[in-house]
Scaffold this active site. Structure first.
Site, PDB file in Angstrom:
ATOM      1  CD  GLU A 116      -1.343  -0.244   3.647  1.00  0.00           C
ATOM      2  OE1 GLU A 116      -1.709   0.751   4.294  1.00  0.00           O
ATOM      3  OE2 GLU A 116      -1.767  -1.394   3.853  1.00  0.00           O
ATOM      4  CB  CYS A 147       1.575   1.601   8.776  1.00  0.00           C
ATOM      5  SG  CYS A 147       2.842   0.709   7.908  1.00  0.00           S
TER       6      CYS A 147
END
Length: 343
Positions: free
Chosen positions: A91, A332
């Site tokens: 990501e 995250c």
């Protein structure tokens, strides 16, 4: 076949020379890729047909596919799940500010550091990303948002200094004026604290900002939160930080995720003041993201403010991190884990 994004300009010039091509062709190819976002050799109009064929026989341009894109309704933050050719997913996050666009990139698929407040480490590390795979995140994101990215933050999945060689090459590539030409002072690298690599990074004498994931004012608390603290003591880490700012003359940022009842007391603030006094540093307080796999709770807003004010009163430059894209699983590793779990 090699991913051409893994090549520096000098490496590509050498390849051209060894393969009976003019060295200046390397710069032309860099301009097509990095300045014009052209990722197909056939579309490079000033490259001869014979050279294109040679390139296609030896290289490919690996740009990841977008498997999911999320846009925050709060602040316009765009979060991408990128898939590489081997099927692995990472990501990246693009944050939009008045001063420009900033991207948070991943440096590994997963992470092996085991920090208890981080989602990207829950399933361990799969592999390192190459320099080209990291820079491809920036290239693809620019293409998606139709705008230039001016700031890069290495704070996505993975520990950058655990992938040291690829990360250093990436930093030099994005700084190259013939590539993305992103100034070193517009780059921030975050690390959990691999002491020898911090010193190695200092010796590179780059002007990037080093952000240390500190999160605790003493060894006991840090060991309970971050396994890396069992290998390197807080004293060793702080010594490496002093070496870094003496060598580079760059201020250190200490990241401090506040966890209710763990590291957010007034006593903890006073300990933090004691260890940071006399250092060229800035403390960035982070309201911790809650993750199902741990029992950490976010500190109350008033406790975060009081913690900040205690530090400021003692002359420690302190801010509270602005939460970007909080409505779209911004922490995250959260997006990647949720996607993998559901597919």
């Amino acid at each position: 076949m090699k991913n051409i994004l893994n090549f520096t300009l000098d490496e590509l010039k050498d390849w051209m020379d060894k393969n009976s091509e003019s060295k200046f062709r390397a710069k032309q190819i860099f301009q097509w890729i990095y300045k014009k976002a052209v990722f197909n050799f056939d579309d490079m109009s000033n490259i001869s047909k014979s050279t294109k064929e040679k390139l296609k026989e030896n290289f490919y341009i690996q740009i990841p596919n977008v498997v999911k894109k999320y846009v925050s309704n709060i602040d316009g933050t765009e979060k991408f799940l990128f898939e590489y050719e081997d099927g692995n997913i990472i990501e990246s996050v693009v944050m939009k500010y008045k001063h420009g666009n900033s991207i948070c990139v991943s440096t590994q698929i997963g992470c092996r550091m085991g920090c208890k407040f981080c989602a990207s480490t829950v399933d361990g590390v799969v592999r390192n990303l190459t320099s080209g795979e990291i820079i491809a995140q920036v290239l693809k994101a620019q293409k998606e948002i139709c705008d230039r990215i001016s700031n890069v933050v290495l704070m996505g999945s993975g520990e950058p200094l655990d992938n040291y060689d690829n990360v250093i090459k990436f930093l030099k590539l994005i700084n190259d004026e013939d590539a993305l030409n992103i100034g070193q002072r517009h780059i921030t690298l975050s690390t959990c604290g691999i002491v020898p690599k911090i010193k190695e990074l200092a010796d590179q004498k780059m002007q990037i900002t080093l952000a240390i994931s500190l999160h605790a004012p003493n060894n006991e608390i840090r060991k309970s939160m971050m396994p890396i603290a069992n290998k390197y003591t807080l004293e060793e880490l702080l010594d490496a930080c002093r070496y870094y700012y003496r060598t580079t003359n760059r201020r250190i940022t200490f990241e401090y995720a506040l966890v209710k009842g763990v590291n957010d007391s007034r006593e903890n603030a006073e300990e933090l003041i004691k260890i940071s006094k006399g250092m060229l540093c800035h403390i960035n307080l982070i309201p911790v993201n809650e993750i199902k796999e741990n029992n950490y709770e976010r500190s109350k807003s008033k406790d975060i403010e009081e913690f900040k004010e205690t530090l400021i009163k003692h002359g420690i430059e302190t801010t509270i991190r602005r939460e970007m894209g909080s409505d779209i699983n911004g922490a995250c590793g959260q997006l990647r884990r949720n996607y993998i779990r559901n597919n």
